[in-house]
Design a protein around this motif. Sequence first.
Motif, short mmCIF file in Angstrom:
data_model
loop_
_atom_site.label_atom_id
_atom_site.label_comp_id
_atom_site.label_asym_id
_atom_site.label_seq_id
_atom_site.Cartn_x
_atom_site.Cartn_y
_atom_site.Cartn_z
N ALA A 767 36.41 30.33 34.05
CA ALA A 767 36.55 30.64 35.22
C ALA A 767 37.28 32.44 35.10
O ALA A 767 36.35 32.81 35.05
CB ALA A 767 37.40 30.13 36.19
N ALA A 768 37.84 32.27 34.03
CA ALA A 768 38.42 33.68 34.14
C ALA A 768 37.31 35.11 33.01
O ALA A 768 37.29 35.90 33.80
CB ALA A 768 39.16 33.21 33.13
N LEU A 769 37.06 34.33 32.68
CA LEU A 769 36.03 35.17 31.89
C LEU A 769 34.34 34.84 32.88
O LEU A 769 34.08 36.23 32.35
CB LEU A 769 35.22 34.37 30.51
CG LEU A 769 35.81 33.76 29.21
CD1 LEU A 769 35.37 33.31 28.12
CD2 LEU A 769 36.16 35.23 28.65
N GLN A 770 34.58 34.50 33.71
CA GLN A 770 33.61 34.66 34.63
C GLN A 770 34.00 35.90 35.59
O GLN A 770 33.28 36.77 36.21
CB GLN A 770 32.99 33.78 35.33
CG GLN A 770 32.11 32.92 34.64
CD GLN A 770 31.96 31.31 35.38
OE1 GLN A 770 32.20 31.42 36.61
NE2 GLN A 770 30.92 30.53 34.65
N GLN A 771 34.94 35.81 35.96
CA GLN A 771 35.49 36.50 36.95
C GLN A 771 35.64 38.09 36.19
O GLN A 771 35.91 39.31 37.05
CB GLN A 771 36.82 36.70 37.34
CG GLN A 771 37.16 35.47 38.44
CD GLN A 771 36.69 35.59 39.69
OE1 GLN A 771 36.71 37.16 39.56
NE2 GLN A 771 36.36 35.00 40.69
N MET A 772 35.76 37.95 34.60
CA MET A 772 36.17 39.36 33.96
C MET A 772 34.67 40.28 33.27
O MET A 772 35.50 41.53 33.77
CB MET A 772 36.64 38.72 32.47
CG MET A 772 38.06 38.75 32.14
SD MET A 772 39.33 40.23 32.38
CE MET A 772 38.38 41.16 30.26
N ALA A 773 34.06 39.43 33.52
CA ALA A 773 32.48 40.24 33.31
C ALA A 773 32.14 40.46 35.52
O ALA A 773 30.60 41.80 34.84
CB ALA A 773 31.54 39.02 33.34
N SER A 774 32.56 40.35 36.64
CA SER A 774 32.52 40.78 37.59
C SER A 774 33.04 41.39 38.08
O SER A 774 33.22 41.92 38.88
CB SER A 774 32.27 39.42 38.48
OG SER A 774 33.51 38.45 38.22
N GLY A 775 34.34 41.68 37.61
CA GLY A 775 35.43 42.19 38.67
C GLY A 775 36.09 43.40 37.47
O GLY A 775 35.83 43.17 36.45
N ASP A 776 36.76 44.21 38.18
CA ASP A 776 37.63 45.16 37.43
C ASP A 776 39.17 45.05 37.92
O ASP A 776 39.90 44.48 38.65
CB ASP A 776 37.37 46.91 37.76
CG ASP A 776 38.14 47.63 37.41
OD1 ASP A 776 38.60 47.35 35.93
OD2 ASP A 776 37.99 48.53 37.37
#
Length: 1003
Positions: A767-776
Amino acid sequence: MRDDAGLALERGDIPMTLVSRRENWSARHATAIAIAIAIITASFLFAALIFISQSASADRARGWVEHTYTVRRHISLLQNLYQGAQAAQPGYLLTGDPGFLQSYRDALRDSKNASPSDTRTPMRRSIRQELALLRRMTADNPSQRANLDELEVRSQALLDHLAAGVEKRTTGRAATIEDELKQGAALMARVGEQLAIMTAEEQHLLKQRQEIDAANLDHNKWLTGGISLASYLGMVLAVWFYQRSRGRSLAQERLYTQELERREEELKVQQEELKASNEEIEASNEELEEKTCALEEQNERIQAQADDLEAAKRLVEQKVREVEQSSKYKSEFLANMSHELRTPLNSLLILSRSLAANETGNLTEEQAEEARVIHSGGLELLNLINDILDLSKVEAGKIHVMAADMPVDALVARLRASFEPVSRDKGVAFQIERDPLLPANLHTDAQRVEQILKNLLSNAFKFTARGAVTLALRRVSEDETLQRAELDPAHTVALAVTDTGIGIEEGKLKDIFEAFQQEDGSIDRHYGGTGLGLTIARKFAQVLGGEIHVRSVKGEGSTFTLYLPAGQVERLAAPVAPVAALPDPPNDVLPAPRPFVEDDRQAIIPGERILLVIEDDRAFAMTLMKTARARGYKVLVADNGMTGLMLAADHPVTAILLDLRLPDMNGLRVLDQLKHGLNTRHIPVHVISAIDEGDVPATPRGAALGYLAKPVSEEDLDRAFVRIETVLETEIKRVLLIEDDRATQTAIRSLLAHKRIEIVVCETGTAALQQMASGDFGCVILDLSLPDMTGFEWLQAAEDLEGHRPPVIVHTARDLTEEENRSLVQYTESVIIKGASSPERLLDEVTLFLHSVESSLSHQQRALIRMHHDPDEALKDRTILLVDDDMRNTFALSKALKKHGLTLVIADNGQMALDSLRENPRIELVIMDVMMPVMDGYQAIREIRRNREWANLPIVALTARAMPGEAESCIEAGANDYMTKPVDIDRLLTLLRIWLFRQEQAA
């Protein structure tokens, strides 16, 4: 010298017949000479005329030949231009490379330097210019004019074809390339045929003109021979005529000489008569000698008077020297007075400030207030000392103008910031009016102008109980009368301070500008003050080339107007008499040396964005300053790390561009010092250096926002500024928390709670990697123990993501092995083991990476950070040597410095300081007073620098004197820094932290 015959002729002793006969002989001889000269001159004139005529004819013939060659040369140049233009087409049609069109463009592009009447070659011209030149050169040949008409038709067809081919190829509409090339070759052939016709016509003309030139040459040969023979015969005839006349003249001259000898005896008699006449003249000379003696006596009397004048002159010079000596004594008295007053004042201010702070809490509020009153009284006494020194300098003519462009907006902003609090406290409105026609900058001494206006505004607020104080900045109106002749109203500005206070009686308007004079000087006066302010203001105005006018009505208010020239201030104060240098007005630290480059430090307005550039390359610093100004920043420039740290401490810097190779310290040490300071740790720092990023050791806190390796392009600089501005302009800072333990999540949320921090929680690595890919995100807090993967695996996966990876803070409860620590260093340097002190460290790391200003945090958060970031950490257990002969100063300074953890060694003079350094090798810095008995500070500093062991020991010089050149003398002696008394403890502590930090890093 005349002969006896001439003398006899003058006296009339020679008969007139003899004289007449001699004159006839001379006249006939002169006539013969004149005839001979005339024959020779006529011969040469005739020959010269013939030669000039023939030479002009030959020149015309050769000129036409040269003209024909020039026309042929320009026909050839024109043909080369057509061939170059036509030759460019195949390459461009086949490849589409614009480089093949260079010769085509050159043939069409007019030369700016080619004159239509200048036929010199080689000179690059376009086809159009060459055609125009040929038409002018063949204007006398109808046949060639017709040929040129036909050539222009064919030329236009060829150029139109070439232009159409280029256009089609450019737009992608090109027809068959082979057809295009064939048609172009055919048109070029037609142009070549016409050029060949013109060349043949010029060849025919050349042949005719060469034949004419050859015929002229043969004719000139025959004519030259005939003229030479005629000239020779004429010269022979003239010589014969002259010799015949000369022989007759010599015979007549001999007869004349015999007649003169006969008369010589008569002249002897006349000489006797002259001798008698000479005796009479000698008698007259004796009378003249007597008169000469009388004149000599008169000259002696005049010389005696001159000696008296010289004695009077020496007396005047002696008086001047006495005045100079008196001025020197006055200067020394003022310097010594400054020392004697500042020395006790230094300890008074330090101790009263310490008591007022009541850090131990053992004073009552009333006692603390009494200490504040003492401190305030000391500051007022310091201001009085400064005023007296200022007045003395002005009267001695030792005030120098440091003229520079002064932004009016910056002046207004500083005055507004200074007096709006006074306005609120007194309940008096403060208004500023600015004429829109006023120039943006005034070329004057900004410090003196601001000092004058602050004095006028202070008086206005002091004498105004209600109403308003207005500062008006405007152009001078036509009805205003200026006193100084050199002030041009068209180039003069008026800075007027108007109040609604008590006003001044008309009879006292002149008196208020005299030293120690006030409008109300009675013993029961209501308002305080020394009466020096307006005197100093008027003197400063005169130094700046301006003047001050005053208008006032008793009981209604006053208007003081400062008139200044808007342009260059070149005038210095005219000294009343030659005097020794007087003290400069004291500051906490003497004026810094001239900035590395002319930056914006004098033009900063509160609220503006300020970029600090720490770069020792002047050209690159100028480039960075230009780029930053274009993006709306005011720029400060430092060429070394020490200056950069001081500027960052003294100014509200928004962002920093830092070079790593600095002359005085490594840029990484500057970065580390910035990130250790509570007031500077939030500032985004972007590194720009010639060192490759891979060769740079990681900073202890990974605190750089970004890294650029020189040389950098304009696009690289734009990206760096965008990155800085993204950090500055982001209102909500986002933190990614990767933690599966709910209690830890709650604790971190509570720790980081702030209205400008958004915390995104992920309990799994995926989930953290998904957040990293979509947000700053501004930073990431990572637990190493996750349900779906380890923290090491997550770091590796995050490294493979595209885009900028935010800083990662590892927050874990497990003890790490040495191998795990080495693995983590590749990704992060912030590893926090959960424990008793982990909240402080975690808050410190997060606020650092989010560039959060300490003052914007909550009271509890600030307390936690201050616990972790003790500003006195760099001072604890550091040993410094304090050298001062005044016990009051040593007591006050040692008490203030010991509170910050410093260990002090005290010495009373320079010799004791040297002894203390030998006895105590732990001393890391010296605070040295300048004026001491036995051995003064200058000598002591020089002795310290002579010892190799102490060559790099930091020395901060202190003095109560404020003489010009004092700072330079201290630095020349070997001091590293300089401060005047009374000492600003905060400023001194800042200097100590920086120098001790540098000392620690150097070790």
